[in-house]
Design a protein around this motif. Structure first.
Motif, PDB file in Angstrom:
ATOM      1  N   LEU B 179       0.851  -1.176   0.000  1.00  0.00           N
ATOM      2  CA  LEU B 179       0.000   0.000   0.000  1.00  0.00           C
ATOM      3  C   LEU B 179       0.895   1.237   0.000  1.00  0.00           C
ATOM      4  N   VAL B 180       0.584   2.201  -0.863  1.00  0.00           N
ATOM      5  CA  VAL B 180       1.411   3.405  -0.932  1.00  0.00           C
ATOM      6  C   VAL B 180       0.538   4.651  -0.836  1.00  0.00           C
ATOM      7  N   TYR B 181       0.948   5.577   0.006  1.00  0.00           N
ATOM      8  CA  TYR B 181       0.282   6.871   0.098  1.00  0.00           C
ATOM      9  C   TYR B 181       1.120   7.895  -0.659  1.00  0.00           C
ATOM     10  N   LEU B 182       0.518   8.531  -1.629  1.00  0.00           N
ATOM     11  CA  LEU B 182       1.238   9.550  -2.386  1.00  0.00           C
ATOM     12  C   LEU B 182       0.574  10.893  -2.113  1.00  0.00           C
ATOM     13  N   ASP B 183       1.278  11.757  -1.419  1.00  0.00           N
ATOM     14  CA  ASP B 183       0.721  13.051  -1.062  1.00  0.00           C
ATOM     15  C   ASP B 183       1.309  14.109  -1.992  1.00  0.00           C
ATOM     16  N   GLU B 184       0.527  14.546  -2.940  1.00  0.00           N
ATOM     17  CA  GLU B 184       0.935  15.534  -3.940  1.00  0.00           C
ATOM     18  C   GLU B 184       2.253  15.190  -4.631  1.00  0.00           C
ATOM     19  N   PRO B 185       2.298  14.054  -5.321  1.00  0.00           N
ATOM     20  CA  PRO B 185       3.560  13.630  -5.933  1.00  0.00           C
ATOM     21  C   PRO B 185       3.935  14.417  -7.184  1.00  0.00           C
ATOM     22  N   THR B 186       3.029  15.249  -7.681  1.00  0.00           N
ATOM     23  CA  THR B 186       3.369  15.990  -8.910  1.00  0.00           C
ATOM     24  C   THR B 186       3.470  17.483  -8.648  1.00  0.00           C
ATOM     25  N   ILE B 187       3.454  17.876  -7.380  1.00  0.00           N
ATOM     26  CA  ILE B 187       3.405  19.305  -7.049  1.00  0.00           C
ATOM     27  C   ILE B 187       4.642  20.031  -7.587  1.00  0.00           C
ATOM     28  N   GLY B 188       4.391  21.122  -8.283  1.00  0.00           N
ATOM     29  CA  GLY B 188       5.490  21.957  -8.775  1.00  0.00           C
ATOM     30  C   GLY B 188       6.242  21.423  -9.976  1.00  0.00           C
ATOM     31  N   LEU B 189       5.763  20.338 -10.573  1.00  0.00           N
ATOM     32  CA  LEU B 189       6.507  19.765 -11.704  1.00  0.00           C
ATOM     33  C   LEU B 189       5.988  20.289 -13.046  1.00  0.00           C
ATOM     34  N   ASP B 190       6.865  20.266 -14.059  1.00  0.00           N
ATOM     35  CA  ASP B 190       6.408  20.655 -15.392  1.00  0.00           C
ATOM     36  C   ASP B 190       5.640  19.497 -16.032  1.00  0.00           C
ATOM     37  N   VAL B 191       5.014  19.791 -17.159  1.00  0.00           N
ATOM     38  CA  VAL B 191       4.100  18.829 -17.783  1.00  0.00           C
ATOM     39  C   VAL B 191       4.779  17.500 -18.071  1.00  0.00           C
TER      40      VAL B 191
END
Lengths: 266, 328
Positions: B179-191
């Motif tokens: 089980l994995v919790y991903l808390d905002e894993p794409t925050i601040g990244l480009d497209v």
């Protein structure tokens, strides 16, 4: 237990490697320390020169008290000083990382610093201690060396217990720096001078409250072959025991703090 | 049940906040007779998540998202309610729970800042007691999928945000968590970087059957990755179901944008609401169940001269924003 010890050593090793990238800090630290302590030494010798002695202790003996305190602090800084900044870890949520890993968070907290950070203090402490024992005319025997080892471990644990307590209070109050500067630091300053210059209340506080008198005052009596002068000569031999008990109690408080932290949330 | 990964029943979490009084005397009084304010962060949340699901857990700031995640990961004890994760109550068996889960906090790294990336992986190998074979296999796979090779020996503090996030993802998965919790894993990244992270998340969910709870503010993450989303607001679940369904249920509103000749002073059309005006351009919101686009265009055309028009379909981004602002 073994896993925890292994991880502790690995983590500390990693911190040491990280620290090596900032070598300039190390030298800056050593120089600032030498300057600070030199100032205190000069003040101290001026005092004793002026009055000949402080409460029956010659300058050389007072310097020995001082050097023992610095020696203990050298070990404590190397192992535990980062606990003072624990409030930053709580505030920035960094401590939560430790709680989602399968390793005792206390071990992870302790392993958050490399001994290298305190090396400057430690090297200076040992040098000052050797110089002071020479001047105070301490006669070394194998038994005394063994005793000194016990005192060093016990003293580091006593100071460590104080710093663990500071971090434990951080769980309840979200503050740690303030407890270090208002409690631990002044108590450390007090034991730089012979305990018998203070009132009974202070002597008791430094024996059973924050037991810093076991770091230098009582052990110095043994090194100077004057244990018989103490009201209870046994006090001079209790440093390792006091260290272990104090550290265990501080760890207990820390665990309570962790429970409150997890229960209350932030 | 065998295929249930997470059960949350009637979860509540209240925070006691010390009410501070101003001034020194106030501080003294607060110390002697503390007064507390109670704030309810999680107010009776229930849901079940099956093994292998990839669920978006979303809501506005302060809705109770991170509090729920903290309880699920064992960092926090709830005020009341029942939580079972993979057969364990996480805050009662924190260490054991920690062995089975992976966590990525997008905002702060799990890695050792001053050390080469590979050193963090090595340390985690020991902390999680990862068998040598598993470690080697995973490291090779993640290096390949996430392109870690170019920066394995670079200190973490020198990594770009995208690189750091990739390294963090790998670090959270080295010990084969279920089980994995991903808390905002794409925050601040480009497209491009976002796309890469999303592909990887999808891959480990599909190929390895890892259950994933994803919290994010980026609705594209949700649309591209999740079949199901749980939307919470003010500590309660306001929606729990398929992502597509949200559009149908909350997205009845479409917007007709018309350019009118001569920029009339007063614009009103029956069956639509004017939500914006800029000179001759008018935004009309209408409900698809009440009136069709063709009917509306016809009505507008009867009263004004239309120079140009476009029709805006509801986007999940806008729908969610509206739910955040106005409630369900």
């Amino acid at each position: 237990m073994l896993h925890a010890l292994r991880c502790y050593l690995l983590l500390v090793g990693a911190q040491a490697r990280a620290q090596m990238q900032y070598r300039f800090n190390f030298f800056a630290q050593v120089f600032s320390m030498i300057a600070t302590y030199m100032g205190q030494f000069i003040a101290l010798s001026w005092l004793t020169d002026r009055f000949g002695s402080i409460s029956g202790w010659k300058l050389e003996e007072v310097i020995l008290f001082y050097a023992l305190a610095i020696l203990a602090w050298g070990f404590a800084v190397s192992l535990f000083f980062h606990l003072v900044s624990f409030e930053d870890q709580i505030r920035e949520g960094l401590f939560d990382r430790a709680l989602v890993r399968p390793l005792n968070p206390f071990v992870q907290l302790l392993a958050g610093q490399s001994p290298i950070a305190g090396t400057g203090q430690l090297v200076f402490s040992i040098a000052a201690f050797l110089w002071a024992t020479g001047r105070a005319g301490v006669v070394w025997t194998p038994l005394k060396l063994l005793y000194l080892l016990g005192v060093a471990v016990g003293s580091a644990l006593i100071l460590g217990a104080a710093l663990v307590t500071v971090s434990a209070l951080g769980f309840f109050t979200r503050r740690t720096y303030t407890f270090y500067w208002s409690l631990v630091f002044p108590a450390r300053q007090l034991v730089h001078y012979p305990l018998n210059i203070y009132s009974q209340v202070v002597q008791w506080l430094l024996t059973v409250g924050l037991p810093f008198a076991f770091i230098n005052y009582y052990p110095a009596h043994v090194l100077l072959d004057r244990a018989a002068d103490l009201p209870w000569p046994l006090l001079a031999y209790l440093t390792p025991l006091v260290g272990v008990v104090a550290f265990a109690a501080a760890y207990g408080l820390w665990c309570l703090g962790l429970r409150s932290y997890v229960g209350a949330g932030s | 049940m065998e295929d249930v990964m997470i059960t949350v029943e009637n979860l509540r979490k209240e925070f006691k906040i010390l009410r501070r009084r101003p001034g020194f005397l106030g501080t003294l009084r607060s110390l002697l007779s503390p007064e507390y304010e109670v704030r309810t962060a999680v107010d009776g949340i229930s849901f079940t998540i099956r093994r292998g699901e990839l669920v978006g857990y979303i809501g506005p700031n302060g809705a109770g998202k991170s509090t729920t995640i903290k309880i699920l990961t064992g960092i926090m004890v709830p005020t009341s309610g029942r939580v079972v994760v993979d057969g364990l109550v996480p805050y009662e068996r924190r260490v054991e729970n920690a062995r089975r889960i992976g966590v990525v906090f997008g905002q702060r790294t799990q890695l050792w800042w001053d050390l080469p990336t590979i050193d963090s992986f090595e340390l985690l190998r020991h902390i999680y007691r990862i068998p040598a074979g598993v470690y080697k296999q995973n490291l090779e796979l993640f290096t390949d999928l996430l392109g870690l090779g170019e920066f394995l020996n670079t200190p973490v503090r020198q990594l770009s945000l995208g690189q750091r996030m990739r390294a963090d993802l790998a670090a959270a998965l080295l010990h084969n968590p279920r089980l994995v919790y991903l808390d905002e894993p794409t925050i601040g990244l480009d497209v491009v970087a976002k796309e890469r992270i999303r592909r990887f998340i999808k891959e480990i969910n599909r190929e390895r059957g890892v259950t994933i709870i994803l919290t994010t503010h980026d609705m594209q993450d949700i649309e591209k990755l999740c079949e199901r989303m749980i939307l919470i607001d003010h500590g309660r679940v306001v929606y729990d179901g398929p992502v597509e369904e949200v559009k149908r249920r909350f997205g009845q509103h479409r917007i007709l944008v018309v350019d009118l000749e001569g920029a009339p002073e007063e614009v009103s059309v029956e069956g639509a609401e004017v939500i914006r005006r800029e000179n001759g351009r008018v935004w009309l919101r209408f409900n698809r169940d009440e009136i069709s686009a063709a009917q509306l265009i016809h009505r507008v055309g009867q009263r004004y001269n239309i120079v140009d028009l476009t029709l805006e379909e509801p986007e999940i981004e806008g729908i969610i924003a509206r739910i955040y602002e106005e409630g369900v």
